[in-house]
Structure formats: C-alpha cells, structure tokens
Design a protein around this motif. Structure first.
Motif, PDB file in Angstrom:
ATOM      1  N   ALA A   1      -6.510  11.363  12.444  1.00  0.00           N
ATOM      2  CA  ALA A   1      -6.920  10.185  13.181  1.00  0.00           C
ATOM      3  C   ALA A   1      -5.708   9.303  13.048  1.00  0.00           C
ATOM      4  N   LYS A   2      -5.503   8.337  13.953  1.00  0.00           N
ATOM      5  CA  LYS A   2      -4.407   7.258  13.676  1.00  0.00           C
ATOM      6  C   LYS A   2      -4.503   6.426  12.801  1.00  0.00           C
ATOM      7  N   ILE A   3      -5.751   6.097  12.325  1.00  0.00           N
ATOM      8  CA  ILE A   3      -5.968   5.074  11.334  1.00  0.00           C
ATOM      9  C   ILE A   3      -5.439   5.836  10.048  1.00  0.00           C
ATOM     10  N   THR A   4      -5.826   7.047  10.011  1.00  0.00           N
ATOM     11  CA  THR A   4      -5.354   7.741   8.662  1.00  0.00           C
ATOM     12  C   THR A   4      -4.100   7.986   8.415  1.00  0.00           C
ATOM     13  N   MET A   5      -3.353   8.180   9.583  1.00  0.00           N
ATOM     14  CA  MET A   5      -1.802   8.208   9.586  1.00  0.00           C
ATOM     15  C   MET A   5      -1.102   6.998   9.555  1.00  0.00           C
ATOM     16  N   ASN A   6      -1.784   5.876   9.823  1.00  0.00           N
ATOM     17  CA  ASN A   6      -1.218   4.671   9.728  1.00  0.00           C
ATOM     18  C   ASN A   6      -1.278   4.192   8.379  1.00  0.00           C
ATOM     19  N   LEU A   7      -2.482   4.395   7.569  1.00  0.00           N
ATOM     20  CA  LEU A   7      -2.590   4.338   6.376  1.00  0.00           C
ATOM     21  C   LEU A   7      -1.547   4.815   5.337  1.00  0.00           C
ATOM     22  N   LEU A   8      -1.320   6.118   5.651  1.00  0.00           N
ATOM     23  CA  LEU A   8      -0.568   6.999   4.764  1.00  0.00           C
ATOM     24  C   LEU A   8       0.961   6.492   5.244  1.00  0.00           C
ATOM     25  N   LYS A   9       1.170   6.242   6.257  1.00  0.00           N
ATOM     26  CA  LYS A   9       2.637   5.814   6.834  1.00  0.00           C
ATOM     27  C   LYS A   9       3.125   4.409   6.171  1.00  0.00           C
ATOM     28  N   TYR A  10       2.054   3.736   5.856  1.00  0.00           N
ATOM     29  CA  TYR A  10       2.275   2.132   5.325  1.00  0.00           C
ATOM     30  C   TYR A  10       1.708   1.911   3.874  1.00  0.00           C
ATOM     31  N   ARG A  11       1.381   2.937   3.351  1.00  0.00           N
ATOM     32  CA  ARG A  11       0.953   3.115   1.961  1.00  0.00           C
ATOM     33  C   ARG A  11       1.527   2.451   1.003  1.00  0.00           C
ATOM     34  N   ARG A  12       2.857   2.488   0.885  1.00  0.00           N
ATOM     35  CA  ARG A  12       3.781   1.787  -0.369  1.00  0.00           C
ATOM     36  C   ARG A  12       3.784   0.117   0.051  1.00  0.00           C
ATOM     37  N   GLN A  13       3.944  -0.043   1.259  1.00  0.00           N
ATOM     38  CA  GLN A  13       3.923  -1.739   1.762  1.00  0.00           C
ATOM     39  C   GLN A  13       2.636  -2.136   1.200  1.00  0.00           C
TER      40      GLN A  13
ATOM     41  N   LEU B   1     -11.507 -14.555  -4.462  1.00  0.00           N
ATOM     42  CA  LEU B   1     -11.299 -14.104  -3.107  1.00  0.00           C
ATOM     43  C   LEU B   1     -10.105 -13.084  -2.860  1.00  0.00           C
ATOM     44  N   LEU B   2      -8.915 -13.828  -3.629  1.00  0.00           N
ATOM     45  CA  LEU B   2      -7.759 -13.135  -3.524  1.00  0.00           C
ATOM     46  C   LEU B   2      -7.782 -11.614  -4.290  1.00  0.00           C
ATOM     47  N   GLY B   3      -8.751 -11.628  -5.372  1.00  0.00           N
ATOM     48  CA  GLY B   3      -8.501 -10.620  -6.200  1.00  0.00           C
ATOM     49  C   GLY B   3      -9.585  -9.553  -5.336  1.00  0.00           C
ATOM     50  N   PHE B   4     -10.527  -9.820  -4.643  1.00  0.00           N
ATOM     51  CA  PHE B   4     -11.118  -8.935  -3.395  1.00  0.00           C
ATOM     52  C   PHE B   4     -10.132  -8.332  -2.750  1.00  0.00           C
ATOM     53  N   ILE B   5      -9.263  -9.483  -1.625  1.00  0.00           N
ATOM     54  CA  ILE B   5      -8.279  -9.041  -0.750  1.00  0.00           C
ATOM     55  C   ILE B   5      -7.347  -7.795  -1.469  1.00  0.00           C
ATOM     56  N   SER B   6      -6.980  -8.303  -2.616  1.00  0.00           N
ATOM     57  CA  SER B   6      -5.968  -7.250  -3.456  1.00  0.00           C
ATOM     58  C   SER B   6      -6.689  -5.805  -3.571  1.00  0.00           C
ATOM     59  N   LEU B   7      -7.955  -5.949  -3.915  1.00  0.00           N
ATOM     60  CA  LEU B   7      -8.990  -4.529  -3.964  1.00  0.00           C
ATOM     61  C   LEU B   7      -8.911  -4.059  -2.849  1.00  0.00           C
ATOM     62  N   LEU B   8      -9.065  -4.764  -1.658  1.00  0.00           N
ATOM     63  CA  LEU B   8      -9.238  -4.008  -0.492  1.00  0.00           C
ATOM     64  C   LEU B   8      -7.989  -3.374   0.137  1.00  0.00           C
ATOM     65  N   THR B   9      -6.894  -4.168  -0.196  1.00  0.00           N
ATOM     66  CA  THR B   9      -5.679  -3.458  -0.067  1.00  0.00           C
ATOM     67  C   THR B   9      -5.249  -2.366  -0.772  1.00  0.00           C
ATOM     68  N   TYR B  10      -5.487  -1.987  -2.035  1.00  0.00           N
ATOM     69  CA  TYR B  10      -5.215  -1.397  -2.621  1.00  0.00           C
ATOM     70  C   TYR B  10      -6.131  -0.092  -2.419  1.00  0.00           C
ATOM     71  N   ILE B  11      -7.684  -0.121  -2.142  1.00  0.00           N
ATOM     72  CA  ILE B  11      -8.413   0.970  -1.643  1.00  0.00           C
ATOM     73  C   ILE B  11      -7.801   1.539  -0.489  1.00  0.00           C
ATOM     74  N   LEU B  12      -7.064   0.714   0.407  1.00  0.00           N
ATOM     75  CA  LEU B  12      -6.460   1.483   1.566  1.00  0.00           C
ATOM     76  C   LEU B  12      -5.270   2.238   1.316  1.00  0.00           C
ATOM     77  N   THR B  13      -4.493   1.992   0.095  1.00  0.00           N
ATOM     78  CA  THR B  13      -3.491   2.821  -0.446  1.00  0.00           C
ATOM     79  C   THR B  13      -4.203   4.158  -0.828  1.00  0.00           C
ATOM     80  N   LEU B  14      -5.507   4.289  -1.400  1.00  0.00           N
ATOM     81  CA  LEU B  14      -6.146   5.497  -1.931  1.00  0.00           C
ATOM     82  C   LEU B  14      -6.722   6.244  -0.836  1.00  0.00           C
ATOM     83  N   LEU B  15      -7.258   5.544   0.111  1.00  0.00           N
ATOM     84  CA  LEU B  15      -7.938   6.405   0.906  1.00  0.00           C
ATOM     85  C   LEU B  15      -7.518   7.528   1.729  1.00  0.00           C
ATOM     86  N   PRO B  16      -6.295   7.509   2.468  1.00  0.00           N
ATOM     87  CA  PRO B  16      -5.588   8.526   3.013  1.00  0.00           C
ATOM     88  C   PRO B  16      -5.577  10.020   2.251  1.00  0.00           C
TER      89      PRO B  16
END
Length: 168
Positions: free
Chosen positions: A40-52, A12-27
C-alpha cells in the motif's frame, strides 16, 4: 479515575512525538502482520521516510522534555532528577543516538552494527509506555488514554510480527 480534558503544550508535543515514533514502527509490523497491504502507498511512504520521521520524533521529544524542564524548574545538576525520570531520560538518550546515526554516512561506516543499533528502537516502545503511565499516573487526560491505547496496539503488533517471523 477521572479523565481531565486539559492538555499542556508540553504534553501535546509528547503526544506528537509519540505519534511520529509510532509511524516509524508501523511499516515493519504491517508488512509481516498484514501482508495484503504491505505494498500500500501509505506503507511504502512510511518505510521510505522512516528515518526522517524518527528524527522528527526525537525533535518533538526534545522540545517536550525542554518544556517540562522549564515549566517545572528542574535542576539538571541534581541526580535525583534523572532517577525520577529514568525512563524518559533513557528514551531521550536512545532517541538522540538513533537520530544522530539516521543518515547514509552512519549506515556506510557502521555497516551491520547500524541495523543492530537501530533495532534498539523497539526497547523505546516499552520505555515510553512506562514513561506515560509513570508520569501521568493520577492525572490522566484524554491524550493519555489515546497514548496508552496506541502504544499497546503498537506493542501487540510488534509481538505478533515477531511471533510470525519466528514460526513462519
């Protein structure tokens, strides 16, 4: 092939890690492949918080690895351990390097080399897909199926983005 519905906390933690990693790649991919939603707001927020998000992905991956090590009583001093999980080990090391350098100080000190280093994150996509297929072979669960679909879509988006960047 049967799909098991049970999921361990490590997986489950591997899955959460994967989801979080994908969110860094999507923008990056979204902005090129779907230019109509690049603001879009979601795209801009993902870009803004990509490093975190990348740091969070690393932390979840580290805990995932730690739980697997404890659960399976893995001998970290045996070189066979690293051969058996080469793709996971390499990905975790790459994530560690990326996490440690995901700060303003590193950007200032490394300059153009920082961007080159952080482009290595795209290699992790393939290593993670390999890791999922290798480690879950023969005992897939519903999470495994979702992970493979998500990684495949992410990789397809990445290739589409690269193609559009090259031929525009």
């Amino acid at each position: 092939m049967l799909i098991d519905t049970s999921v361990s906390s490590a997986n489950l933690l591997g899955f959460i890690s994967l989801l979080t990693y994908i969110l860094t790649l999507l923008p990056s991919s979204i902005r090129i492949v779907f230019p109509q939603i690049k603001k879009a707001k979601i795209t801009m927020n993902l870009l803004k918080y990509r490093r975190q998000l990348g740091i969070l992905a690393f932390i979840f991956a580290l805990i995932h690895a730690g739980l697997i090590i404890v659960k399976r009583n893995v001998d970290l001093f045996d070189l066979q351990t690293y051969k058996i999980s080469l793709e996971g080990t390499v990905t975790l090391i790459m994530f560690a390097i990326l996490a440690v350098t995901s700060n303003d100080w590193s950007i200032k000190k490394m300059k153009k080399h920082w961007r080159k280093l952080h482009k290595s994150t795209y290699v992790c996509m393939f290593l993670i897909l390999w890791h999922i297929k290798e480690k879950m072979y023969g005992h897939w669960n519903i999470i495994t199926l979702i992970e493979i679909i998500l990684m495949t879509v992410t990789i397809v988006l990445f290739f589409r983005r690269r193609w559009l960047e090259h031929y525009k």
